[in-house]
Design an enzyme around this catalytic site. Structure first.
Site, PDB file in Angstrom:
ATOM      1  N   SER A 153       0.856  -1.193   0.000  1.00 19.73           N
ATOM      2  CA  SER A 153       0.000   0.000   0.000  1.00 19.73           C
ATOM      3  C   SER A 153       0.889   1.239   0.000  1.00 19.73           C
ATOM      4  CB  SER A 153      -0.873   0.009   1.258  1.00 19.73           C
ATOM      5  OG  SER A 153      -1.476   1.284   1.431  1.00 19.73           O
ATOM      6  N   TYR A 166      -2.261  -1.270  10.107  1.00 22.61           N
ATOM      7  CA  TYR A 166      -2.251  -1.465   8.647  1.00 22.61           C
ATOM      8  C   TYR A 166      -0.916  -0.995   8.053  1.00 22.61           C
ATOM      9  CZ  TYR A 166      -3.922  -1.177   3.781  1.00 22.61           C
ATOM     10  OH  TYR A 166      -4.071  -1.327   2.421  1.00 22.61           O
TER      11      TYR A 166
HETATM   12  N1  LIG Z   1      -8.605  -0.662  -2.437  1.00 19.35           N
HETATM   13  C1  LIG Z   1      -7.624   0.233  -2.273  1.00 19.35           C
HETATM   14  O1  LIG Z   1      -7.793   1.452  -2.440  1.00 19.35           O
HETATM   15  C2  LIG Z   1      -6.261  -0.247  -1.829  1.00 19.35           C
HETATM   16  C3  LIG Z   1      -5.255   0.699  -1.622  1.00 19.35           C
HETATM   17  C4  LIG Z   1      -3.989   0.260  -1.226  1.00 19.35           C
HETATM   18  C5  LIG Z   1      -3.745  -1.090  -1.041  1.00 19.35           C
HETATM   19  N2  LIG Z   1      -4.751  -1.988  -1.257  1.00 19.35           N
HETATM   20  C6  LIG Z   1      -4.469  -3.409  -1.033  1.00 19.35           C
HETATM   21  O2  LIG Z   1      -4.920  -4.172  -2.138  1.00 19.35           O
HETATM   22  C7  LIG Z   1      -5.337  -5.467  -1.689  1.00 19.35           C
HETATM   23  C8  LIG Z   1      -6.757  -5.739  -2.155  1.00 19.35           C
HETATM   24  O3  LIG Z   1      -7.586  -4.680  -1.687  1.00 19.35           O
HETATM   25  P1  LIG Z   1      -9.165  -4.684  -1.904  1.00 19.35           P
HETATM   26  O4  LIG Z   1      -9.623  -3.307  -1.641  1.00 19.35           O
HETATM   27  O5  LIG Z   1      -9.506  -5.358  -3.178  1.00 19.35           O
HETATM   28  O6  LIG Z   1      -9.561  -5.613  -0.630  1.00 19.35           O
HETATM   29  P2  LIG Z   1     -10.860  -6.441  -0.295  1.00 19.35           P
HETATM   30  O7  LIG Z   1     -11.071  -6.265   1.178  1.00 19.35           O
HETATM   31  O8  LIG Z   1     -11.978  -6.133  -1.227  1.00 19.35           O
HETATM   32  O9  LIG Z   1     -10.363  -7.938  -0.584  1.00 19.35           O
HETATM   33  C9  LIG Z   1      -9.631  -8.648   0.321  1.00 19.35           C
HETATM   34  C10 LIG Z   1      -9.967 -10.130   0.126  1.00 19.35           C
HETATM   35  O10 LIG Z   1      -9.216 -10.865   1.089  1.00 19.35           O
HETATM   36  C11 LIG Z   1     -10.067 -11.858   1.640  1.00 19.35           C
HETATM   37  N3  LIG Z   1      -9.566 -12.232   2.957  1.00 19.35           N
HETATM   38  C12 LIG Z   1      -9.670 -11.548   4.124  1.00 19.35           C
HETATM   39  N4  LIG Z   1      -9.087 -12.252   5.118  1.00 19.35           N
HETATM   40  C13 LIG Z   1      -8.599 -13.380   4.554  1.00 19.35           C
HETATM   41  C14 LIG Z   1      -7.895 -14.498   5.065  1.00 19.35           C
HETATM   42  N5  LIG Z   1      -7.596 -14.594   6.364  1.00 19.35           N
HETATM   43  N6  LIG Z   1      -7.522 -15.481   4.199  1.00 19.35           N
HETATM   44  C15 LIG Z   1      -7.843 -15.404   2.878  1.00 19.35           C
HETATM   45  N7  LIG Z   1      -8.547 -14.378   2.348  1.00 19.35           N
HETATM   46  C16 LIG Z   1      -8.907 -13.378   3.185  1.00 19.35           C
HETATM   47  C17 LIG Z   1     -11.445 -11.221   1.681  1.00 19.35           C
HETATM   48  O11 LIG Z   1     -12.474 -12.202   1.766  1.00 19.35           O
HETATM   49  C18 LIG Z   1     -11.453 -10.445   0.359  1.00 19.35           C
HETATM   50  O12 LIG Z   1     -11.950 -11.237  -0.704  1.00 19.35           O
HETATM   51  C19 LIG Z   1      -5.171  -5.456  -0.169  1.00 19.35           C
HETATM   52  O13 LIG Z   1      -3.923  -6.015   0.160  1.00 19.35           O
HETATM   53  C20 LIG Z   1      -5.198  -3.981   0.172  1.00 19.35           C
HETATM   54  O14 LIG Z   1      -4.522  -3.673   1.378  1.00 19.35           O
HETATM   55  C21 LIG Z   1      -5.998  -1.604  -1.628  1.00 19.35           C
END
Ligand SMILES: NC(=O)c1ccc[n+]([C@@H]2O[C@H](COP(=O)([O-])OP(=O)(O)OC[C@H]3O[C@@H](n4cnc5c(N)ncnc54)[C@H](O)[C@@H]3O)[C@@H](O)[C@H]2O)c1
Length: 263
Positions: A153, A166
């Site tokens: 991130s 986080y």
């Molecule tokens: N969305 C953003 O703006 C953003 C920004 C920076 C970083 N990120 C990173 O990108 C990645 C994806 O983000 P997103 O927004 O699509 O997240 P999201 O929360 O939509 O998806 C996360 C997925 O992980 C799964 N999950 C949670 N705990 C779990 C576990 N213990 N074992 C297996 N699966 C598990 C959830 O069921 C979900 O499908 C993450 O690592 C997030 O930190 C996202």
């Protein structure tokens, strides 16, 4: 410049990619994009129905995928995930640790953060990445090498007054990625992290008011918000042979937001 939906189809032909947290948002887009590029994708998620639904979506689009339950907090679940992937597709070439878990209300600052939340964030994001790498690396070595991608991130490289768990979990993920890059390069394995900026996922679109989205887009040097496919395309690049000499990097994919000093 607008991005095109067309790409060099087949960049990942013959490769098997394990994707953790693939049931929604960025993970779902990544599964679809990896399969479009020819990879067989093993979609793991703590939600089996979600993983299976994404695998079915990939198959309906003509790709190859398998949806499995994988809870990255449990080592037996991660090892079974890798074993089933190898049994289904004959090996592992790449992993993409996309999972993260957060609790915006209770993940506050050093004095106030709920310690149960702290433990779960680190356990899911950082320890989960270690477990996936630990169990997949022997299978990757057996194939002569591969690529590890971790989804970090933008917050991992700055200071923030909140979300302490986080931010620490993602900064530690960057360091784990650098360790993997240096330790396993001799085995033909590369490891790189992607640090997304704000990505307009389905979840974010439902939670962030339109006016705030517009302000964020206006503040970004590219004048738009990131999409899940912006991240998915970089995962494809890092998994592909085009990135053969890219190792140990934290690649910010944020339209230039952070370097413009706008976090
Ligand atoms: N969305 C953003 O703006 C953003 C920004 C920076 C970083 N990120 C990173 O990108 C990645 C994806 O983000 P997103 O927004 O699509 O997240 P999201 O929360 O939509 O998806 C996360 C997925 O992980 C799964 N999950 C949670 N705990 C779990 C576990 N213990 N074992 C297996 N699966 C598990 C959830 O069921 C979900 O499908 C993450 O690592 C997030 O930190 C996202």
């Amino acid at each position: 410049m607008a991005t095109s939906d067309r790409s060099d189809v087949g960049q990942l032909d013959g490769k098997v990619v394990l994707l953790s947290g693939g049931a929604s948002d960025i993970g779902r887009a990544t599964a679809l994009r990896l399969a479009t590029e020819g990879a067989a994708v093993v979609v793991g998620d703590v939600t089996l129905e979600g993983a299976e639904a994404v695998a079915e979506e990939v198959a309906a689009a003509g790709g190859q995928a398998l949806g499995l339950r994988c809870d990255v907090r449990r080592e037996d679940s991660v090892s079974a995930f890798v074993e089933r992937a190898v049994a289904a597709f004959g090996g592992v070439d790449c992993i993409d640790h996309n999972v993260a878990w957060s609790h915006p209300r209770l993940d506050t600052d050093a004095v106030g953060v709920d310690l149960g939340v702290w433990d779960r964030v680190i356990e899911t994001t950082t320890r989960g990445a270690l477990l996936l790498a630990r169990h997949a690396i022997p299978a990757m070595v057996a194939r002569g090498g591969g690529s590890i991608v971790t989804i970090s991130s933008g917050t991992s490289t700055i200071g923030e007054s909140t979300r302490v768990a986080y931010g620490v979990s993602k900064a530690a993920l960057n360091q784990l990625t650098r360790h993997l890059a240096v330790r396993y390069a001799r085995d033909g394995i590369r490891a790189n992290a992607i640090a997304p900026g704000f990505i307009l996922t389905e979840t974010a679109a439902a939670q962030v008011p339109a006016a705030v989205q517009a302000r964020l887009a206006e503040a970004n040097p590219t004048r738009r918000l990131g999409t899940p496919d912006d991240i998915a395309r970089v995962v494809v690049f890092l998994c592909s042979d085009a990135a053969a000499y890219v190792n140990g990097q934290v690649l910010h994919v944020d339209g230039g937001h952070q370097i413009a000093g706008m976090m």
